[in-house]
Structure formats: structure tokens, C-alpha cells
Enzyme design. Structure first.
Site, mmCIF file in Angstrom:
data_model
loop_
_atom_site.group_PDB
_atom_site.id
_atom_site.type_symbol
_atom_site.label_atom_id
_atom_site.label_comp_id
_atom_site.label_asym_id
_atom_site.label_seq_id
_atom_site.Cartn_x
_atom_site.Cartn_y
_atom_site.Cartn_z
ATOM 1 N N VAL A 267 84.949 -3.601 -39.770
ATOM 2 C CA VAL A 267 83.904 -2.588 -39.855
ATOM 3 C C VAL A 267 84.306 -1.334 -39.078
ATOM 4 O O VAL A 267 84.088 -0.217 -39.547
ATOM 5 C CB VAL A 267 82.563 -3.153 -39.325
ATOM 6 C CG1 VAL A 267 81.550 -2.033 -39.082
ATOM 7 C CG2 VAL A 267 81.987 -4.167 -40.316
ATOM 8 N N GLU A 268 84.920 -1.519 -37.913
ATOM 9 C CA GLU A 268 85.237 -0.378 -37.070
ATOM 10 C C GLU A 268 86.359 0.490 -37.619
ATOM 11 O O GLU A 268 86.247 1.722 -37.632
ATOM 12 C CB GLU A 268 85.600 -0.857 -35.657
ATOM 13 C CG GLU A 268 84.426 -1.398 -34.859
ATOM 14 C CD GLU A 268 83.436 -0.316 -34.469
ATOM 15 O OE1 GLU A 268 83.818 0.873 -34.451
ATOM 16 O OE2 GLU A 268 82.270 -0.663 -34.192
#
Length: 356
Positions: free
Chosen positions: A138-139
């Protein structure tokens, strides 16, 4: 001020000659978003440099020269200013930003490549591999999108020019001043070029997008090479993400959430949703308030939160979040973010297991 800066620049080489052994390999130079005015022109920046040097025991000339060369990034305050357009939150749309075939395939490759490190992190910290994989995916899409802002420029901009229109401008300004101070401290003590590091417009760095204070407190040398590198060492990033969660209340072996069904009156819903994502209620109390926790959650020993994820005009999704769900929100204060991390990790695990 210009005379002070020139004096500091003359002393810079001498000041950096006594630094400690590096904790970070110098990352490859990437083109950075260009800043404009240097903070050497700002009296408050030079005063802060003197204060940081005194508090941290750093050479005043080095701090002044370094902070003075940071540049204002005009786009950063705009990115931090809350939008005036109000739109309904939509879990399905939010989920779709992070859980897609490209990211899942990248996650499978990442897990396969670093299977041993992920297994060791799970064993030593008690944080499941799929949660770590979900966070890094996600990051930064497993290191593909780590940001191209000079970290020192981003932090200086947010420390001295945080948008006044933000409802928490004063608190956020103090936060970013602390992060800027931490950044200057750890780059000096690590022998790191403070102008080489690239990150997000908020100053987050590396595969797991650690802020400087998180790097200083939670980053670990998980690959055993005697330095911490969250940019080029996925193994260090894996161990550091796991350590971050343990430091923020992760409880090994506990699920992140349970399914829940509702038969609650409006006043009961107000009570259930009042604490937001903070685990507050026992399963029995939730049942009294019209929320039935299903499966093994009915016997859950710790507190739970009724988490609401809105779906625009459609009915919201509700789950019962545990203390581990709450721990994920310490990475990003959002239930939508936390469930995206969880579900991306699950999707990657299932895709990996489905392959022969």
C-alpha cells in the site's frame, strides 16, 4: 544572514569530518522535485538551527548550513490543504486504489523473493507476513513509488510554511518541526548526505515510508549488515515494519477483525460508533447494543470497536475491529487504510498459494 550562512558553509567540511559510521547506504541520486527560495533567507529557520544544535549537541555551523540550503516547495502546502469539496466516502472506491492485479502480482514477487525474512519477522515479532506485505504494498508498491521530494525540503516547508487553512495547523507545524530536527540529527550522526534522501511530500522515506522519528525509534538492522537501510534493503524494511507494530500495541496471534451483523436502534448506533476505531466494547456489550459479533469473535477476550466503512450511496460495511486493527491505524489514522492493508495482504497470500 547571508554572511552567517557563508561562514557555516566554510565550516561544513570540518563539521562532517567526525561523523559516526554510516547507518544507511547512500541511495542512488534521483531527480527531485525542485524547490524555490532557500531557508537561509528566513530568520526563524536560522534560529531553529541554533536551537537544534544546542539541544542535540550538533555542530552549529553544520546545522545552520544544512537547514539554510533547504528550499521551499510551493506545491507541498497545497497538497496539505484540506479540500473544500465534500464527497461521500466510498470503501469500494478506496479499496480499488490499492488492491488491483498489478499490485497483487508485485506482492507475490516480493513475498517469494523475501520469504525467509518475512517468515523470520513473523516468528520473532508475531506480525503475520501478509500484514507486512500489505503495508509495503500500500505504501510504495514494494519500493516502486518511494517519492521524489528531497526530504529536507519537504520537512522544512512543512515546519515553516504549513498551510494556515488547515484546522490543526499549529499542532502539525510543531509535529513537522520535530521531524525536521530528528532528520537533521540522524543524518549527521549517520554520516548521511541530507540532500540525497528522497521521499514523500510529507517527508516519509523508504519502502515502508517511515518518518524520521519512526526511523530513529523503530527501524532495525534486520539483514545483519551493521547498518539500517530502509531504501535499498527490503529485509531491513520488513523487520522495521514488524518492530513498528510491536511498538504500537500489536498482539501476536490476535485477529484484526471479525464479521458483525446489526440490529441496533439509532441511539445504540450512536453509542457503538462514538469511540470511532478505538476498541472499547466487549462482545457481550456489543450484543446488548444490537451488534452481534460472529465466529470466534463472540468469545474474543479483548475490547472491540464497531468500525464503519461508508460506501457512498450504498449501505456501509461494518466490522468489529480488534486491538490489532487499531494497531494498523497507528501507521495511518484511517480504518479504510487499515482494511486495505489487511485485504491486500490476504489477496497476495491467496494468489501466491494458488500458484503451482
Amino acid at each position: 544572514m547571508k554572511r552567517l550562512l557563508s561562514t557555516a558553509l566554510v565550516c561544513l567540511a570540518a563539521a562532517t569530518a567526525t561523523v559516526a559510521p554510516p547507518v544507511l547506504a547512500q541511495p542512488k541520486q534521483r531527480s527531485a522535485v525542485q524547490g524555490t527560495t532557500a531557508y537561509a533567507e528566513r530568520g526563524e529557520a536560522l534560529q531553529m538551527a541554533a536551537d537544534i544544535a544546542a539541544r542535540r549537541g550538533l555542530p552549529p555551523a553544520w546545522v545552520e548550513a544544512t537547514l539554510g540550503q533547504a528550499r521551499f516547495l510551493p506545491q507541498v502546502p497545497r497538497l496539505m490543504t484540506p479540500s473544500t469539496q465534500v464527497s461521500a466516502r466510498n470503501w469500494n472506491n478506496y479499496r480499488g486504489r490499492f488492491i488491483d492485479p498489478v499490485r497483487i502480482r508485485a506482492g507475490v514477487r516480493f513475498w517469494n523473493t523475501h520469504e525467509a525474512a518475512l517468515a523470520r519477522a513473523e516468528r520473532e515479532y508475531g506480525v503475520p507476513a501478509e500484514i507486512i506485505v500489505g503495508i509495503i504494498g500500500v505504501e510504495t508498491v514494494y519500493g516502486q513509488q518511494m517519492g521524489n521530494f528531497r526530504v529536507i525540503d519537504a520537512l522544512a516547508t512543512l515546519a515553516f510554511d504549513f498551510p494556515e487553512a488547515h484546522p490543526r495547523a499549529a499542532a502539525r507545524t510543531e509535529y513537522f518541526r520535530g521531524e525536521l530536527e530528528q532528520f537533521l540529527d540522524f543524518t549527521y550522526r549517520g554520516g548521511i548526505d541530507p540532500f540525497a534522501l528522497r521521499g514523500s511530500y510529507a517527508g516519509a522515506m523508504g519502502l515502508g515510508q517511515f518518518m524520521p522519528s519512526s526511523w530513529a525509534k523503530w527501524a532495525v538492522d534486520f539483514d545483519g549488515d551493521q547498518r539500517i537501510d530502509l531504501f535499498a534493503s527490503p529485509v531491513d524494511a520488513i523487520g522495521s515494519v514488524a518492530n513498528y507494530f510491536i511498538g504500537h500495541g500489536w498482539k501476536p496471534g490476535m485477529p484484526t477483525h471479525y464479521p458483525v451483523s446489526l440490529n441496533a436502534a439509532p441511539e445504540q448506533m450512536a453509542t457503538l460508533l462514538g469511540p470511532d476505531i478505538l476498541p472499547t466494547f466487549t462482545p457481550a456489550r456489543m450484543l446488548e447494543l444490537g451488534a452481534r459479533v460472529h465466529g470466534s469473535g463472540a468469545a474474543h477476550a479483548g475490547p472491540l470497536a464497531l468500525v464503519e466503512l461508508r460506501n457512498g450511496a450504498d449501505a456501509p460495511l461494518y466490522i468489529a475491529g480488534t486491538e490489532n486493527f487499531y494497531a494498523i491505524t497507528r501507521y495511518n489514522w484511517s480504518s479504510y487504510y487499515a482494511l486495505s492493508v489487511i485485504e491486500l495482504g490476504e489477496e497476495v497470500r491467496m494468489a501466491r498459494e494458488a500458484r503451482p
